[in-house]
Structure formats: structure tokens, C-alpha cells
Scaffold this motif. Structure first.
Motif, PDB file in Angstrom:
ATOM      1  N   LYS A  15       0.836  -1.194   0.000  1.00 52.61           N
ATOM      2  CA  LYS A  15       0.000   0.000   0.000  1.00 52.61           C
ATOM      3  C   LYS A  15       0.879   1.255   0.000  1.00 52.61           C
ATOM      4  O   LYS A  15       1.803   1.365   0.801  1.00 52.61           O
ATOM      5  N   PHE A  16       0.566   2.184  -0.887  1.00 53.18           N
ATOM      6  CA  PHE A  16       1.293   3.436  -0.976  1.00 53.18           C
ATOM      7  C   PHE A  16       0.358   4.609  -0.715  1.00 53.18           C
ATOM      8  O   PHE A  16      -0.798   4.609  -1.154  1.00 53.18           O
ATOM      9  N   ILE A  34       3.396   2.006   3.051  1.00 58.09           N
ATOM     10  CA  ILE A  34       4.246   3.195   2.958  1.00 58.09           C
ATOM     11  C   ILE A  34       3.339   4.411   2.849  1.00 58.09           C
ATOM     12  O   ILE A  34       2.477   4.480   1.974  1.00 58.09           O
ATOM     13  N   GLY A  35       3.533   5.374   3.755  1.00 60.79           N
ATOM     14  CA  GLY A  35       2.676   6.549   3.797  1.00 60.79           C
ATOM     15  C   GLY A  35       2.963   7.539   2.678  1.00 60.79           C
ATOM     16  O   GLY A  35       3.720   7.265   1.741  1.00 60.79           O
ATOM     17  N   LEU A  64       6.724 -13.000   9.744  1.00 62.20           N
ATOM     18  CA  LEU A  64       6.357 -11.843  10.557  1.00 62.20           C
ATOM     19  C   LEU A  64       5.407 -10.924   9.795  1.00 62.20           C
ATOM     20  O   LEU A  64       5.398 -10.901   8.558  1.00 62.20           O
ATOM     21  N   PRO A  65       4.629 -10.119  10.513  1.00 60.15           N
ATOM     22  CA  PRO A  65       3.745  -9.153   9.847  1.00 60.15           C
ATOM     23  C   PRO A  65       4.547  -8.139   9.026  1.00 60.15           C
ATOM     24  O   PRO A  65       5.741  -7.920   9.275  1.00 60.15           O
ATOM     25  N   PRO A  66       3.903  -7.494   8.070  1.00 63.15           N
ATOM     26  CA  PRO A  66       4.611  -6.548   7.202  1.00 63.15           C
ATOM     27  C   PRO A  66       5.068  -5.291   7.944  1.00 63.15           C
ATOM     28  O   PRO A  66       4.559  -4.936   9.003  1.00 63.15           O
ATOM     29  N   THR A  67       6.015  -4.611   7.348  1.00 62.83           N
ATOM     30  CA  THR A  67       6.522  -3.336   7.848  1.00 62.83           C
ATOM     31  C   THR A  67       5.522  -2.219   7.566  1.00 62.83           C
ATOM     32  O   THR A  67       4.836  -2.224   6.546  1.00 62.83           O
ATOM     33  N   LYS A  68       5.490  -1.251   8.487  1.00 65.17           N
ATOM     34  CA  LYS A  68       4.644  -0.069   8.309  1.00 65.17           C
ATOM     35  C   LYS A  68       5.518   1.178   8.372  1.00 65.17           C
ATOM     36  O   LYS A  68       6.292   1.348   9.315  1.00 65.17           O
ATOM     37  N   ILE A  69       5.399   2.024   7.388  1.00 63.75           N
ATOM     38  CA  ILE A  69       6.183   3.251   7.304  1.00 63.75           C
ATOM     39  C   ILE A  69       5.226   4.431   7.209  1.00 63.75           C
ATOM     40  O   ILE A  69       4.309   4.435   6.379  1.00 63.75           O
ATOM     41  N   GLY A  70       5.429   5.429   8.071  1.00 64.20           N
ATOM     42  CA  GLY A  70       4.525   6.568   8.141  1.00 64.20           C
ATOM     43  C   GLY A  70       4.736   7.563   7.024  1.00 64.20           C
ATOM     44  O   GLY A  70       5.406   7.299   6.018  1.00 64.20           O
ATOM     45  N   ASN A  71       4.194   8.751   7.201  1.00 64.88           N
ATOM     46  CA  ASN A  71       4.283   9.812   6.209  1.00 64.88           C
ATOM     47  C   ASN A  71       5.604  10.562   6.321  1.00 64.88           C
ATOM     48  O   ASN A  71       6.160  10.729   7.409  1.00 64.88           O
ATOM     49  N   ALA A  83      11.007  -6.966   8.358  1.00 66.04           N
ATOM     50  CA  ALA A  83       9.573  -7.124   8.585  1.00 66.04           C
ATOM     51  C   ALA A  83       9.204  -6.755  10.023  1.00 66.04           C
ATOM     52  O   ALA A  83      10.019  -6.833  10.941  1.00 66.04           O
ATOM     53  N   ASN A  84       7.943  -6.354  10.180  1.00 68.68           N
ATOM     54  CA  ASN A  84       7.375  -6.044  11.500  1.00 68.68           C
ATOM     55  C   ASN A  84       8.060  -4.868  12.180  1.00 68.68           C
ATOM     56  O   ASN A  84       8.019  -4.736  13.393  1.00 68.68           O
ATOM     57  N   ALA A  85       8.717  -4.016  11.389  1.00 64.87           N
ATOM     58  CA  ALA A  85       9.196  -2.736  11.901  1.00 64.87           C
ATOM     59  C   ALA A  85       8.082  -1.711  11.731  1.00 64.87           C
ATOM     60  O   ALA A  85       7.286  -1.784  10.795  1.00 64.87           O
ATOM     61  N   ASP A  86       8.027  -0.751  12.646  1.00 63.45           N
ATOM     62  CA  ASP A  86       7.006   0.290  12.605  1.00 63.45           C
ATOM     63  C   ASP A  86       7.711   1.644  12.670  1.00 63.45           C
ATOM     64  O   ASP A  86       8.245   2.028  13.713  1.00 63.45           O
ATOM     65  N   ILE A  87       7.740   2.339  11.553  1.00 67.53           N
ATOM     66  CA  ILE A  87       8.476   3.595  11.413  1.00 67.53           C
ATOM     67  C   ILE A  87       7.476   4.742  11.376  1.00 67.53           C
ATOM     68  O   ILE A  87       6.620   4.796  10.483  1.00 67.53           O
ATOM     69  N   SER A  88       7.581   5.670  12.321  1.00 65.28           N
ATOM     70  CA  SER A  88       6.614   6.759  12.426  1.00 65.28           C
ATOM     71  C   SER A  88       6.912   7.893  11.441  1.00 65.28           C
ATOM     72  O   SER A  88       7.888   7.831  10.682  1.00 65.28           O
TER      73      SER A  88
END
Length: 234
Positions: A15-16, A34-35, A64-71, A83-88
Motif C-alpha cells: 500500500k502506498f 508506505i505513507g 512476521l507481519p509486514p513493515t509499516k512506514i509513516g508519512n 519485517a514487522n518494523a514500525d516507522i513513524s
């Protein structure tokens, strides 16, 4: 709009957000989010699943769950985010940095060139982790933490000998406003309390009290942080 360079590999269900720029030879694994207004530079890898050496002490892991990258995040050239990193939002991850699995990074933190943040770490907001610093697994950093170039943190007092060590792995803790000078070494489980400061080249073998400056090998209290240097006065 997404702008992509050459040889970009994007997995399934990625998702972008809006206005994402992706450089050449980037690999983005399945399910990554990716935000908006993010920049992913050449040769970066995002969402990589960890692999385990045959003689590793770590347990086997399932996918592991996917990585999430903020805006507003920038990921530098040849950086790797597992994987499973959460970047604000508004985090800057510089060239050649590595962010391992199950890591969280707060808003507007800077992860410098060649920095390694190992697995299961929590990094706060507005931190600065400077060039080639090493954040060992299971560490916790509060907000506004400063880690100078070449800092080494550790989590194994047994240095890979005896099974006893399995029960005692413990990363380091740097509470809000803590600062570590260049080439300092922090031993396993040690706590740098709020506004504590470690002088360059020191070896921290004991917890550092709130507002103290420590220096030496082993590090001892040198003096207190001056009022003008306290976080509340910035």
C-alpha cells in the motif's frame, strides 16, 4: 502519484500513500505499508523477513507481519528495514542503515549512516542515532535521546559462553533526554536516566543517575549537567 526508478520489485498487497518516490533497484516485500510523501532511495530493501543461522540461539520464527512506514519518511541508499518494523512520521533513515524486525521508531527520529538497530528495540521520537552507532537487541530509548558516532551497546555479559546467558540477555535503556558521547560503550542492562550524559570514550558499568555526567573507564560521576543543557530548558 508514485514515481519509480528502474528494476523496482514490489510485492503483493503493498500500500502506498500519495507522492511516493522510489529509486532504482528497490525491493519492497509483500504487505508493506508506505505513507505519503516518502522517499525510498536506490537499492533499499523494505519488509525483509529475517533468516536464522543454524547455530543461532534465537528461536525459530514464523513469517512476521509486514513493515509499516509513516508519512514523510526518507529511507536512504542501501538501507534495509526488516519485517514487522514500525516507522513513524518524518523519520530519516540514512544510507546503509539497518533496522531489524520488531523495531519501533518514533516521529522525526534520525537514524544515521551505517547505524544498526537490532531486533526488538523501541526508539522514541526526536532521537539522533549518529553514524555507525550500534543499538543492541532488546534496548529501549526514550524521546530526545542523542547517540554519538561509534557508540556500542551490548546485551550479553557472558560473551557467548555457557547456556546461563540465555536467561540474562538484556539490552540497555536510555531514558528521555539521555546523551551518549562518541565511542562510548554501554554494558548490558545498564540504564541512563533522564538527562544523563556519558562522556566520549567511557565504559558504562553502572546505571547513570538523572542529570549526571559520567566519564572514564569505568565511568564515574564527573559532575551534574548544567541547567542550560537540561532538556526542559531547550
Amino acid at each position: 502519484m508514485i514515481t519509480k526508478g528502474n528494476n523496482v520489485v514490489v510485492g503483493k498487497n503493498v500500500k502506498f500513500g500519495e507522492n511516493v518516490t522510489i529509486g532504482h533497484n528497490v525491493v519492497i516485500y509483500d504487505g508493506v505499508e508506505i505513507g505519503s510523501y516518502c522517499i525510498i532511495q536506490d537499492n533499499a530493501v523494505i519488509g525483509k523477513q529475517p533468516t536464522r543461522a543454524k547455530n543461532s540461539i534465537l528461536p525459530e520464527v514464523t513469517t512476521l507481519p509486514p513493515t509499516k512506514i509513516g508519512n514523510g519518511v526518507t529511507v536512504g541508499t542501501s538501507a534495509i528495514i526488516y519485517a514487522n518494523a514500525d516507522i513513524s512520521d518524518d523519520v530519516f533513515i540514512a544510507d546503509l542503515a539497518t533496522v531489524r524486525e520488531r523495531v519501533t521508531i518514533g516521529d522525526k527520529t534520525i537514524v544515521g549512516r551505517g547505524v544498526a538497530v537490532e531486533n526488538d528495540c523501541n526508539i522514541g521520537a526526536f532521537c539522533k542515532l549518529e553514524t555507525n552507532s550500534y543499538i543492541t537487541a532488546y534496548s529501549n530509548l526514550g524521546d530526545y535521546v542523542f547517540v554519538a558516532p561509534g557508540v556500542i551497546t551490548t546485551n550479553d555479559n557472558y560473551m557467548a559462553r555457557s547456556k546461563e546467558r540465555y536467561k540474562h540477555f538484556k539490552g540497555i535503556t536510555i531514558k528521555t533526554g539521555g546523551r551518549i558521547g562518541a565511542n562510548a560503550t554501554i554494558l548490558p542492562g545498564k540504564v541512563i536516566n533522564e538527562d544523563g550524559a556519558v562522556a566520549a570514550g567511557s565504559v558504562v558499568t553502572k546505571d547513570v543517575d538523572t542529570g549526571d555526567i559520567v566519564a572514564g573507564v569505568p565511568a564515574r560521576k564527573l559532575k551534574e549537567v548544567s541547567d542550560d543543557q537540561l532538556l526542559k530548558n531547550q
